[in-house]
Write an enzyme that holds these catalytic residues in place. Structure first.
Site, short mmCIF file in Angstrom:
data_model
loop_
_atom_site.label_atom_id
_atom_site.label_comp_id
_atom_site.label_asym_id
_atom_site.label_seq_id
_atom_site.Cartn_x
_atom_site.Cartn_y
_atom_site.Cartn_z
N HIS A 66 54.04 1.40 -10.97
CA HIS A 66 54.26 1.27 -12.17
C HIS A 66 54.56 2.57 -12.52
O HIS A 66 52.88 3.15 -12.60
CB HIS A 66 53.29 0.16 -12.80
CG HIS A 66 51.70 0.31 -12.58
ND1 HIS A 66 51.70 1.41 -13.70
CD2 HIS A 66 50.88 -0.26 -12.20
CE1 HIS A 66 50.53 1.08 -13.62
NE2 HIS A 66 49.84 0.34 -12.75
N ASP A 68 54.44 2.53 -16.14
CA ASP A 68 53.97 2.25 -17.44
C ASP A 68 52.22 2.52 -17.20
O ASP A 68 51.71 2.31 -16.57
CB ASP A 68 54.54 0.74 -18.13
CG ASP A 68 54.00 -0.99 -16.89
OD1 ASP A 68 53.62 -0.23 -15.70
OD2 ASP A 68 53.46 -1.75 -18.08
N ASP A 99 45.87 5.91 -13.28
CA ASP A 99 46.51 4.75 -13.43
C ASP A 99 48.35 4.88 -13.88
O ASP A 99 48.36 4.01 -14.99
CB ASP A 99 45.97 3.53 -13.63
CG ASP A 99 46.18 1.56 -14.02
OD1 ASP A 99 46.96 1.69 -13.48
OD2 ASP A 99 45.83 1.36 -14.64
N GLU A 133 54.04 -3.69 -15.41
CA GLU A 133 52.58 -3.96 -14.99
C GLU A 133 50.95 -4.61 -15.78
O GLU A 133 50.88 -5.41 -15.38
CB GLU A 133 52.39 -2.95 -13.53
CG GLU A 133 51.26 -3.65 -12.70
CD GLU A 133 50.24 -3.46 -12.51
OE1 GLU A 133 49.36 -4.18 -12.11
OE2 GLU A 133 49.53 -2.93 -13.97
N GLU A 134 51.59 -3.00 -16.33
CA GLU A 134 50.18 -3.47 -17.22
C GLU A 134 50.65 -4.74 -18.53
O GLU A 134 49.36 -4.68 -19.10
CB GLU A 134 50.40 -2.40 -17.73
CG GLU A 134 50.01 -1.09 -17.03
CD GLU A 134 48.42 -1.10 -15.95
OE1 GLU A 134 47.38 -2.32 -16.55
OE2 GLU A 134 47.41 -0.30 -15.45
N GLU A 163 48.19 2.20 -6.29
CA GLU A 163 47.34 2.72 -7.43
C GLU A 163 45.29 2.60 -7.06
O GLU A 163 45.12 2.71 -6.13
CB GLU A 163 46.55 0.21 -6.98
CG GLU A 163 47.67 -0.36 -8.37
CD GLU A 163 47.66 -0.37 -9.62
OE1 GLU A 163 47.19 0.76 -10.55
OE2 GLU A 163 48.98 -1.79 -10.22
N HIS A 349 42.05 2.48 -17.98
CA HIS A 349 42.23 2.07 -18.55
C HIS A 349 41.17 2.59 -20.21
O HIS A 349 41.13 2.81 -21.46
CB HIS A 349 42.03 0.81 -19.24
CG HIS A 349 43.18 0.05 -18.01
ND1 HIS A 349 43.22 -1.33 -18.57
CD2 HIS A 349 43.59 0.38 -17.25
CE1 HIS A 349 44.18 -1.14 -17.26
NE2 HIS A 349 45.00 -0.35 -16.95
#
Ligand SMILES: [Zn+2]
Length: 378
Positions: A66, A68, A99, A133-134, A163, A349
């Site tokens: 991903h 995003d 990520d 995805e997030e 990932e 994150h």
């Protein structure tokens, strides 16, 4: 600056907060087109998806990722601006560094290198990217693309998701499955009234408490070779008007199952409702199944990943099914073997998200080795 570092920086510079791709996929699509890939941009609503393929026929090997990223939190808490990639102390810092823009950059470079070295490889190699995805819904991302694949009869045999799977050292953990996630929003109805008149009320707190205690104490299954036992957690309980002299009319509770393949969503729903009925509750539950569990057992893909990890990372990886859900859950039902392998996830994150430069430089070779093991011979 190496190719993979350069591309990772280019991607971090793009402020791609879900579902905004911010041009990441156009950049990657142009590069892969130059390398001879067929490029397809699948746009659903606000979400960008890229499907790039090289070769034809079976088997189909796809990298999945991903573009995003999650929000930064207070930018002033970052040591350097989150969308300006910075190298410090042997690490690359920026939102998405771990990520998963390093993974996306490495998968792209690995594919370019692979088709240059093996122009007549077997089957099809592909890259699938989404910008959703997030987010909370994941409606127009890989879920939607897989619906389109089913319509077309597009299969995927092997899928590597870049990932961040590693815990402490690059390659220490490969994720071979994920638990399912089933949430419930429970409303228990009682009868509101004055606390001084117990015979005139039905207190939903008193009624629900023993039922919730029984749910929390229930052993749902014993797990199996791939998974730990299913777990149940209550995340929210709310009841009461705020007044001390009022018994509330309703109680609301939210709970979640992280479940393994030893149970099904259907069986968990039925068993939960049976317990609530046994406690004679007047209740309603709003169920939400956000992911079915899946596991890839030992086979060609896991063999290729283990061998590549030993060769490139000098470590024997541990197969694991922990963590939250990922887009792998949409690919596995196509009948694909799916494994998640990528950088260390300690900072994902978080403020000051980063990836070690040494790890970043190893990623393309690691991914390329996996594809070569499966598809190199023409
Ligand atoms: Zn991710």
């Amino acid at each position: 600056m190496s190719d993979v570092l350069n591309l990772a920086c280019e991607l971090i510079r793009r402020r791609s907060l879900t579902p905004d791709d911010a041009g990441c996929q156009v950049l990657i699509g142009e590069r892969l087109q130059c390398a001879g890939f067929a490029i397809e941009h699948l746009r659903y609503g606000d979400v960008s998806n890229l499907w790039a393929t090289h070769g034809d026929g079976d088997p189909v090997f796809a990298f999945l990722g991903h573009t995003d990223v999650v929000p930064t939190g207070p930018e002033s808490d970052w040591a350097s601006a989150p969308f300006e990639p910075v190298i410090r102390d042997g690490r690359l810092y920026g939102r998405g560094a771990a990520d998963m823009k390093s993974g996306v950059a490495a998968m792209t470079v690995a594919l370019e290198q692979f088709v240059a070295a093996h122009p007549d490889h077997r089957g099809t190699v592909a890259l699938l990217l989404t910008s959703d995805e997030e987010g909370p819904l994941n409606r127009d991302g890989v879920r939607r693309v897989v619906e389109e694949f089913r319509r077309r009869g597009q299969r995927i045999d092997f899928c590597v998701v870049g990932e961040p799977s590693s815990a402490e050292k690059l390659g220490d953990i490969v994720r071979v499955g994920r638990r399912g996630s089933l949430s419930g929003s429970l409303t228990v109805r009682g009868v509101q009234g004055h606390v001084a008149y117990p015979d005139k009320v039905r207190n939903p707190i008193h009624l629900a408490a023993p039922a919730l205690a029984e749910l929390a104490a229930t052993r749902w299954d014993e797990g199996n070779a791939e998974f730990p036992p299913t777990s149940f957690q209550v995340s929210n309980v709310h009841a009461g008007t705020g007044a001390l002299n009022v018994v509330p009319g309703t109680l609301e509770a939210k709970f979640n199952f992280r479940f393994c393949t030893a149970s099904t969503a259907q069986s968990l729903r039925e068993r939960t409702e049976a317990i609530l009925r046994r406690h004679k509750l007047d209740f309603a539950i709003d169920w939400n199944l956000s992911g079915e569990p899946f596991a890839t057992s030992a086979g060609k893909l896991r063999g290729a990943v283990e061998a590549a990890t030993k060769a490139i990372c000098a470590i024997a990886p541990r197969a694991d099914t922990g963590g939250g859900t990922s887009d792998a859950r949409f690919i596995a039902p196509l009948g694909a073997e799916v494994v998640e392998v990528g950088p260390v996830n300690a900072s994902i994150h978080k403020i000051d998200e980063h990836v070690a430069l040494d790890d970043l430089e190893k990623l393309p070779g690691w991914y390329r080795r996996i594809v070569e093991t499966l598809l190199a011979d023409g």
